[in-house]
Enzyme design. Structure first.
Site, short mmCIF file in Angstrom:
data_model
loop_
_atom_site.label_atom_id
_atom_site.label_comp_id
_atom_site.label_asym_id
_atom_site.label_seq_id
_atom_site.Cartn_x
_atom_site.Cartn_y
_atom_site.Cartn_z
N SER A 176 1.06 -1.36 -0.20
CA SER A 176 -0.06 0.13 0.32
C SER A 176 1.22 1.29 -0.25
CB SER A 176 -0.96 0.13 1.04
OG SER A 176 -1.87 1.33 1.39
N TYR A 224 -2.14 -1.26 10.94
CA TYR A 224 -2.74 -1.80 9.39
C TYR A 224 -1.24 -1.04 8.25
CZ TYR A 224 -3.73 -1.45 4.35
OH TYR A 224 -3.70 -1.54 3.22
P1 NDP Z 1 -11.16 -5.74 -0.82
O1 NDP Z 1 -12.12 -5.15 1.03
O2 NDP Z 1 -12.76 -5.14 -1.93
O3 NDP Z 1 -11.12 -7.25 -0.33
C1 NDP Z 1 -10.06 -7.91 0.32
C2 NDP Z 1 -9.64 -9.33 0.10
O4 NDP Z 1 -8.68 -9.93 0.90
C3 NDP Z 1 -11.68 -10.26 0.56
O5 NDP Z 1 -10.90 -10.52 -1.40
C4 NDP Z 1 -11.58 -11.02 1.00
O6 NDP Z 1 -12.16 -12.03 0.98
C5 NDP Z 1 -9.37 -11.26 1.45
N1 NDP Z 1 -8.99 -11.74 2.76
C6 NDP Z 1 -9.69 -10.97 3.71
N2 NDP Z 1 -9.01 -11.62 4.80
C7 NDP Z 1 -8.59 -12.77 4.54
C8 NDP Z 1 -8.14 -14.14 5.18
N3 NDP Z 1 -8.52 -14.52 5.73
N4 NDP Z 1 -7.57 -15.20 3.98
C9 NDP Z 1 -8.29 -15.00 2.83
N5 NDP Z 1 -8.36 -14.05 2.25
C10 NDP Z 1 -8.83 -12.83 2.88
O7 NDP Z 1 -10.18 -4.85 -0.51
P2 NDP Z 1 -9.20 -4.80 -1.91
O8 NDP Z 1 -9.16 -5.16 -2.85
O9 NDP Z 1 -8.98 -2.84 -1.70
O10 NDP Z 1 -7.48 -4.97 -1.34
C11 NDP Z 1 -6.92 -5.86 -1.30
C12 NDP Z 1 -5.65 -5.19 -1.14
O11 NDP Z 1 -5.11 -3.89 -1.46
C13 NDP Z 1 -5.97 -5.34 0.68
O12 NDP Z 1 -4.08 -7.32 1.58
C14 NDP Z 1 -5.28 -3.93 1.34
O13 NDP Z 1 -4.75 -4.25 2.58
C15 NDP Z 1 -4.67 -3.14 -0.23
N6 NDP Z 1 -4.55 -2.37 -0.14
C16 NDP Z 1 -5.92 -1.51 -0.88
C17 NDP Z 1 -5.78 -0.20 -0.71
C18 NDP Z 1 -7.45 0.21 -0.95
O14 NDP Z 1 -7.55 1.95 -0.83
N7 NDP Z 1 -8.85 -0.32 -1.07
C19 NDP Z 1 -5.46 0.90 -0.94
C20 NDP Z 1 -3.50 0.35 -1.31
C21 NDP Z 1 -3.35 -1.09 -0.56
P3 NDP Z 1 -13.50 -13.28 2.09
O15 NDP Z 1 -13.15 -11.67 2.56
O16 NDP Z 1 -13.70 -13.73 0.90
O17 NDP Z 1 -11.73 -13.90 2.47
#
Ligand code: NDP
Length: 285
Positions: free
Chosen positions: A132, A145
């Protein structure tokens, strides 16, 4: 020979977009997350769907074994699963802090450990770690975080040096503000950890700000496909850069963090989150 990619956290947001873009680019794609029911449209698009909880050893090893059994190789690992455990450090239970690291850092680490032997055996591969801009700078109430994402940055830098002799590339993606469920989940965490505490006003302000980034019409965040496209491009690049900043705010904010002294940067982000005027509530007489 078709190349094979595994994307974690593919049930929404950036992971889902990356899975689609990799499929379009000709990869055999395994999309993994806990909520498999959320991935039916990926399945319909010809993407293999796997149930994966990155904090569960059996789940992680089963997922890697399934891919190797079915496809006999794994060229690209996209470590994307993660969430934002925003909240006040004073009131967030340490167990929640540990869980933040279990998902954002240890989950990524364990999956990487299991995938590296496969990549070494086949003579190379690419590990793409979704960090990030928050792996380079810190926002208010983001202690756990940001600590986890700073961890992803350091871990990835070490990994890059270790795996270079084996032809395994390690790339860090630093998204800016992206319109996904991430903002909603982070806002829920802030409110949950601060109810009836002296930090409530600050928390509400930060929660509103985080939730805005998830609204469908927001102009303060980029579409997740911006990151999905970048990931697919990296996966096809022979000599990728070590870091990619993508999406709203990533490049200017990291530049400002580098440029400004600590207190000037604190002031800038506190202002951006609308918490710069808040003062502590009066102490009971
Ligand atoms: P979302 O919440 O849309 O997606 C997060 C994903 O992570 C989901 O598919 C969720 O799936 C999965 N996840 C969470 N916990 C677990 C777990 N224990 N095991 C397996 N999968 C898991 O968020 P984003 O798409 O935005 O996030 C993706 C990445 O990008 C993250 O690492 C986030 O920190 C990073 N990011 C996001 C930003 C933003 O502004 N959105 C900015 C910078 C970085 P499920 O719950 O079905 O398991």
């Amino acid at each position: 020979m078709q190349r094979v990619a595994l994307v974690t956290g593919a049930s929404s947001g950036i992971g889902a977009a990356a899975a689609r873009r990799l499929k379009d680019a000709g990869f055999v794609v395994y999309a993994a997350a806990r909520r498999v029911e959320q991935m039916s449209s990926l399945k319909d698009a010809g993407i293999e769907v796997l149930c994966l909880d990155v904090t569960d050893e059996t789940s992680v090893s089963t997922a890697v074994k399934t891919i190797v059994d079915r496809s006999a190789r794994l060229d690209v690992l996209v470590n994307n699963a993660g969430y934002g455990s925003y909240g006040v450090i004073e009131t967030t239970p340490l167990g929640e802090g540990r869980n933040q690291f279990e998902v954002n850092l240890f989950g990524l680490a364990r999956l990487t450990q299991l995938v590296l032997p496969v990549m070494r055996e086949q003579g190379g591969g690419t590990v793409i770690n979704v960090s990030s801009m928050g792996g380079k700078l810190v926002a208010p109430l983001g202690g756990w975080y940001h600590a986890s994402k700073y961890g992803v940055e350091a871990f990835s830098d070490a990994l890059r040096m270790e795996t270079a002799p084996f032809g395994i590339r390690v790339v860090i993606v630093e998204p800016g503000s992206i319109r996904t469920q991430w903002g909603t989940i982070a806002a829920e965490h802030v409110r949950g950890s601060t109810r009836s505490t002296p930090y409530e006003d600050m928390a509400e302000q930060v929660a509103k700000n985080l939730a805005t980034s998830a609204e469908p019409t927001t102009r303060t965040a980029s579409d997740p496909d911006v990151v999905g496209r970048a990931i697919a491009r990296i996966a096809q690049t022979r000599r990728p850069r070590t870091r990619y900043r993508v999406g709203l705010g990533a490049t200017p904010m990291v530049f400002l963090r580098w440029l400004l002294p600590d207190r000037a940067f604190d002031s800038l982000v506190r202002r951006a989150f609308g918490v710069h005027r808040l003062t502590a509530p009066p102490r009971p007489a």
